[in-house]
Structures are given as structure tokens and as C-alpha cells.
Write an enzyme that holds these catalytic residues in place. Structure first.
Site, mmCIF file in Angstrom:
data_model
loop_
_atom_site.group_PDB
_atom_site.id
_atom_site.type_symbol
_atom_site.label_atom_id
_atom_site.label_comp_id
_atom_site.label_asym_id
_atom_site.label_seq_id
_atom_site.Cartn_x
_atom_site.Cartn_y
_atom_site.Cartn_z
ATOM 1 N N ASP A 15 0.656 -1.257 -0.012
ATOM 2 C CA ASP A 15 -0.038 0.039 -0.178
ATOM 3 C C ASP A 15 0.995 1.238 -0.008
ATOM 4 O OD1 ASP A 15 -2.296 1.443 0.108
ATOM 5 O OD2 ASP A 15 -2.002 1.851 2.192
ATOM 6 N N SER A 16 0.372 2.469 -0.378
ATOM 7 C CA SER A 16 0.977 3.529 -0.400
ATOM 8 C C SER A 16 1.641 3.914 1.272
ATOM 9 C CB SER A 16 0.307 4.789 -0.750
ATOM 10 O OG SER A 16 -0.864 4.894 -0.081
ATOM 11 N N TYR A 47 -0.842 8.694 -2.489
ATOM 12 C CA TYR A 47 -0.755 8.417 -4.005
ATOM 13 C C TYR A 47 -1.943 8.956 -4.590
ATOM 14 C CZ TYR A 47 2.897 4.659 -4.008
ATOM 15 O OH TYR A 47 4.055 3.907 -3.838
ATOM 16 N N GLY A 48 -2.948 9.336 -3.885
ATOM 17 C CA GLY A 48 -4.414 9.432 -4.256
ATOM 18 C C GLY A 48 -4.288 10.789 -5.256
ATOM 19 N N CYS A 78 -4.428 -1.543 -2.198
ATOM 20 C CA CYS A 78 -4.433 -0.145 -2.340
ATOM 21 C C CYS A 78 -5.329 0.164 -3.527
ATOM 22 C CB CYS A 78 -2.961 0.520 -2.589
ATOM 23 S SG CYS A 78 -3.161 2.215 -2.949
ATOM 24 N N ASN A 79 -6.382 0.833 -3.383
ATOM 25 C CA ASN A 79 -7.245 1.004 -4.532
ATOM 26 C C ASN A 79 -6.703 1.884 -5.450
ATOM 27 O OD1 ASN A 79 -10.366 0.188 -3.730
ATOM 28 N ND2 ASN A 79 -9.165 0.733 -1.936
ATOM 29 N N THR A 80 -6.006 3.108 -4.966
ATOM 30 C CA THR A 80 -5.310 3.965 -6.031
ATOM 31 C C THR A 80 -4.279 3.025 -7.042
ATOM 32 O OG1 THR A 80 -5.456 5.438 -4.468
ATOM 33 C CG2 THR A 80 -4.282 5.996 -6.567
ATOM 34 N N GLU A 163 -3.048 9.575 7.589
ATOM 35 C CA GLU A 163 -1.432 9.336 7.608
ATOM 36 C C GLU A 163 -0.705 9.966 8.736
ATOM 37 O OE1 GLU A 163 1.068 7.834 5.541
ATOM 38 O OE2 GLU A 163 -0.713 6.419 4.903
ATOM 39 N N CYS A 197 -10.921 2.851 -0.340
ATOM 40 C CA CYS A 197 -9.665 3.297 -0.411
ATOM 41 C C CYS A 197 -9.490 2.490 1.138
ATOM 42 C CB CYS A 197 -9.482 4.875 -0.063
ATOM 43 S SG CYS A 197 -7.964 5.242 0.656
ATOM 44 N N THR A 198 -8.340 1.920 1.077
ATOM 45 C CA THR A 198 -7.974 0.987 2.224
ATOM 46 C C THR A 198 -7.660 1.642 3.359
ATOM 47 O OG1 THR A 198 -5.779 0.770 1.342
ATOM 48 C CG2 THR A 198 -7.220 -0.950 0.619
ATOM 49 N N HIS A 199 -7.236 3.111 3.277
ATOM 50 C CA HIS A 199 -7.021 4.011 4.738
ATOM 51 C C HIS A 199 -8.489 4.198 5.243
ATOM 52 C CE1 HIS A 199 -3.039 4.784 2.859
ATOM 53 N NE2 HIS A 199 -2.980 5.729 3.924
HETATM 54 N N1 DGL Z 1 -4.854 3.383 0.549
HETATM 55 C C1 DGL Z 1 -4.830 3.862 -1.024
HETATM 56 C C2 DGL Z 1 -6.227 3.408 -1.665
HETATM 57 O O1 DGL Z 1 -6.785 2.482 -1.287
HETATM 58 C C3 DGL Z 1 -4.379 4.999 -1.285
HETATM 59 C C4 DGL Z 1 -4.287 6.304 -0.245
HETATM 60 C C5 DGL Z 1 -3.239 7.361 -0.764
HETATM 61 O O2 DGL Z 1 -2.073 7.050 -1.060
HETATM 62 O O3 DGL Z 1 -3.899 8.337 -1.343
HETATM 63 O O4 DGL Z 1 -6.588 4.185 -2.674
#
Ligand code: DGL
Length: 279
Positions: A15-16, A47-48, A78-80, A163, A197-199
Site C-alpha cells: 500500500d502507499s 498516492y491519491g 491499495c485502490n489507487t 497518515e 480506499c484501504t485507509h
Molecule cells: N490506501 C490507498 C487506496 O486504497 C491510497 C491512499 C493514498 O495514498 O492516497 O487508495
């Protein structure tokens, strides 16, 4: 071309930053017997808001790093990264690196679950700007359920809050309510909302508080874990290449102390991380 000569190795989870830990927890609950290497690119998160080219390059570097550690199977938790890099890595890079290795994402297992949850096919999607703008969820839903509608809402402030471990204060409530209101303004018939988003599971209680109670809120961890279990059952040739000692190694591109402290909070468990460099 890389090959590991038939040796077994941990499953890589990327993941990011901290978000993939929410997926890792469910994967380890469902599949505790395997070994895992978790890699968070915290130094370059989020990353988003980054371009396609950058997310693709960073994700490929991380996958290559995990392959260098011997991983045969890598999950982009990570979805992104799944939205912006997975297809290119699968189609363009894997054939050169090692066609027998696999990289899987989180979007497909999430979309597959929708039919057992929604009553009217109106799906809300909360995600990073990268995930929403990529149109990946809309395309995947159109393939599986052409009659459904997807309403996407980008939530650019949520990952930075997470974060920085700002998961419960006035400002967090303000930004959670803001994006949920904007989503529901698009269509008030939405009956299912994907936390894309996994966050975001780290904000689950606050999101739940601001979302009308009749709307189903879908987290990805359990879905991805069950889908991985199913994948390993259907692919014994890959399953046999995953080592089984129940261990987990944590790697981060940020300071190991920061990662260790924050991940320990998020996981409710004491862990130790090691700092590595990508790129
Ligand atoms: N956890 C990530 C996701 O699922 C990315 C979050 C990020 O880095 O912006 O999209």
C-alpha cells in the site's frame, strides 16, 4: 527474468502507507498460516492525488522490491494503485519479469460483492481523486452489473488525516461530513457505499456516524481476504509457492519508528518495522 527455483516465499502486501494494514489484518485473520511481507511507501504517500505515470512507476518499484524478496504473489492493498497501475503491471511488466508470478488488486473482489448487498443498484463510491477519476470502479461495475449506477466522490483530505493519525477530532468530522453530503447530493437513492480506499476503515466510526443508518457501508478487508482464500484454493500451483510459518515482516520507506508507532495503534498489536528505499 526472475525465478525462485521452486522455493517458497511470503505473500507481498503493498500500500502507499498505513491503509493496507486494514486489508492485512483481515487476510491474516482468514489465512493465518501464511507468511507475509507488508510494504508501505509512507515516504511518498499519499498516492491519491498523483498522476497515472507516477502511481504506476511507484507501484512497479514496490512490486519489483517484493519480487526481489522472493514473493511469488503480491496483493496491491491499495485502490489507487489497483486503479492506476494493476492492469499495466499485469499485461506489460509481468510477462518480462516472471510470467509465473501474480499481482492482484482490491477492486474486483469489492465489486463482485455488490449484488448480495444492494437492493436498488445505486452505489456510492468514496475514494481518492486518483481512484474516482480513473473510472475503474465504474468500468468494473458496468462489466458485472450493467444496470447499476455508480456515484463517485473524491475525498482528498481523508488520507492525509489518517497518515498523520488525526482520526478523531473536529476537523476530521468536518471533512467526513463534507464528502458524505456531497456524495448523497448526487443521488439520494444510494443504498450502498463502498469505502474505496484501504485507509478509510480507520475512519469507519466517524463515517458511519455521518451516513444515514439505512445505507450499507462496505469495507474491503473481509472481501479481499475471502477472495484471496478462494484464489489460493483455485490455484494450487501458487498456493504451494507461499510459505507457511504464520510470520509477518513490516517494511516502510519512512522512518521505522514513525511506522512502528502508528501501525501499532492501527493494528492494535505491537510490531517492528524496517526502513527500506524504493526507486
Ligand atoms: N490506501 C490507498 C487506496 O486504497 C491510497 C491512499 C493514498 O495514498 O492516497 O487508495
Amino acid at each position: 527474468m526472475q525465478q525462485n527455483g521452486g522455493k517458497q516465499a511470503p505473500i507481498g502486501i503493498f500500500d502507499s502507507g498505513y491503509g493496507g494494514l486494514t486489508i492485512l489484518s483481515d487476510i491474516r485473520r482468514v489465512l493465518p498460516q501464511y507468511d507475509y511481507i507488508y510494504l508501505g511507501d509512507n515516504a511518498r504517500a499519499p498516492y491519491g492525488t498523483r498522476s497515472f505515470e507516477i502511481v504506476y512507476r511507484f507501484t512497479l518499484e514496490a512490486v519489483q522490491y517484493l519480487f526481489d524478496q522472493g514473493c511469488q504473489l503480491v496483493i496491491l492493498a491499495c485502490n489507487t494503485a489497483s486503479a492506476k497501475a494493476l492492469r499495466s503491471i499485469q499485461q506489460k511488466d509481468l510477462p518480462h519479469i516472471d510470467p509465473s508470478r501474480r499481482v492482484l488488486g482490491v477492486i474486483r473482489p469489492t465489486v463482485e460483492a455488490l449484488s448480495s448487498i444492494t437492493h436498488n443498484g445505486n452505489i456510492g463510491l468514496l475514494g481518492t481523486p486518483g481512484t474516482i477519476n480513473s473510472g475503474s470502479y465504474t468500468a468494473e461495475v458496468a462489466k458485472l452489473y450493467p444496470s447499476y449506477n455508480v456515484y463517485g466522490q473524491a475525498c482528498p483530505m481523508w488520507v492525509p488525516l489518517i497518515e498523520n493519525n488525526e482520526t478523531n477530532n473536529e476537523g476530521t468530522h468536518y471533512f467526513v461530513k463534507k464528502y458524505i453530503d456531497a456524495l448523497l447530493e448526487q443521488n439520494n437513492l444510494i443504498d450502498t457505499v463502498i469505502l474505496g480506499c484501504t485507509h478509510y476503515p480507520l475512519l469507519y466510526p466517524i463515517i458511519r456516524e455521518h451516513l444515514p443508518s439505512h445505507i450499507h457501508l462496505l469495507s474491503q478487508g473481509a472481501l479481499v481476504a475471502e477472495s484471496l482464500k478462494d484464489y489460493l484454493m483455485r490455484h494450487p500451483e501458487m498456493e504451494q509457492r507461499c510459505s507457511q510459518n504464520g510470520s509477518c515482516i513490516y517494511l516502510t520507506t519512512e522512518s521505522e519508528k514513525k511506522f512502528t508507532d502508528t501501525a501499532t495503534l492501527f493494528l492494535n498489536d505491537t510490531i517492528t518495522a524496517r526502513q527500506i528505499e524504493l526507486g
